[in-house]
Design an enzyme around this catalytic site. Structure first.
Site, PDB file in Angstrom:
ATOM      1  N   GLN A  64      21.127  76.620  56.204  1.00  0.00           N
ATOM      2  CA  GLN A  64      22.498  76.827  57.161  1.00  0.00           C
ATOM      3  C   GLN A  64      22.047  77.471  58.525  1.00  0.00           C
ATOM      4  OE1 GLN A  64      25.478  75.549  56.396  1.00  0.00           O
ATOM      5  NE2 GLN A  64      25.976  76.092  58.475  1.00  0.00           N
TER       6      GLN A  64
ATOM      7  N   LYS B  34      30.664  73.380  51.183  1.00  0.00           N
ATOM      8  CA  LYS B  34      29.624  72.529  50.704  1.00  0.00           C
ATOM      9  C   LYS B  34      29.460  72.712  49.148  1.00  0.00           C
ATOM     10  CE  LYS B  34      27.279  72.281  55.079  1.00  0.00           C
ATOM     11  NZ  LYS B  34      26.106  73.097  56.092  1.00  0.00           N
TER      12      LYS B  34
ATOM     13  N   ASP C  33      19.873  67.423  56.486  1.00  0.00           N
ATOM     14  CA  ASP C  33      20.749  67.611  57.619  1.00  0.00           C
ATOM     15  C   ASP C  33      20.300  66.713  58.988  1.00  0.00           C
ATOM     16  OD1 ASP C  33      22.761  69.373  57.719  1.00  0.00           O
ATOM     17  OD2 ASP C  33      21.698  71.021  57.472  1.00  0.00           O
TER      18      ASP C  33
END
Length: 217
Positions: free
Chosen positions: A63, A19, A86
């Protein structure tokens, strides 16, 4: 884009590094907050609050998975919906269920984009999703429904899994078990999307599908 990485999960580190590279390539300013596995719930929530309030941060990405002592659900709920890139928070997931605009869970959205890029028609197909996580399985099933597939969700308690897999026109696998899906579980001509990322003992990455045996199906 602010990415938050807690702990030492090898797959998570590879994801976040990818990323970072992509942000650089696209001209997005990326910040990564790498926190030790011992980080407390209060410390992590305090960081999320600061990022929510920072006008220079447009997206927040935590994450997953987080270390076991942390409450993932509470952290996802802490992220401001306008910055939930997300798509894992309750507002984003609620919009998905209601077919309202909003951030989509990234990996499921990527699966739909991949099918579209290869001109795979989803409408009317039997799509089998193996895995029921909030990260992939559930939102992917909802997106496939949005595109008029008939969807079956399978998981660790599913009976006759091989038989169900063999009925799939589109088989999407996200369970975190290396090479779990073998050729006898896939019908000829099926579309197979392997979403799994597993770090094996050699340090290399492998998926949830046994690619060498399945590829000819």
């Amino acid at each position: 884009l602010a990415a938050v990485l807690v702990g030492d999960d090898p797959a998570s580190h590879k994801y976040v590094s990818a990323k970072e590279r992509t942000c650089t390539k696209l001209g997005i300013k990326g910040m990564v907050f790498r926190l030790p596995a011992s980080t407390s719930q209060m410390e992590l929530q305090s960081l999320i609050d600061r990022l929510n309030a920072d006008p220079f941060v447009h997206g927040i990405l935590v994450q997953l998975p987080l270390p076991e002592h942390l409450n993932e659900k509470a952290i996802m709920q802490r992220i401001a919906p306008a910055k939930d890139v997300d798509g894992f928070g309750p507002v984003s997931l609620g919009n998905l269920v209601l077919d309202e605009p909003g951030f989509l869970a990234c990996t499921p959205h990527g699966v739909i984009k991949l099918l579209s890029a290869y001109n795979v028609s989803i409408s009317g197909k039997h799509a089998v999703v193996i895995g029921r996580s909030v990260i992939v399985g559930k939102p992917l099933a909802l997106l496939l429904l949005r595109h008029n597939a008939t969807v079956t969700i399978c998981h660790s308690k599913t009976a006759h899994l091989s038989e169900i897999c063999r009925s799939a026109d589109i088989l999407c696998v996200a369970i975190g078990k290396p090479a779990f899906i073998t050729a006898d579980m896939v019908k000829d001509g099926a579309i197979v999307i392997d979403i799994g990322i597993n770090v094996v003992t050699s340090g290399s990455l492998t998926g949830d599908v046994d690619f060498e045996t399945v590829k000819d199906k």
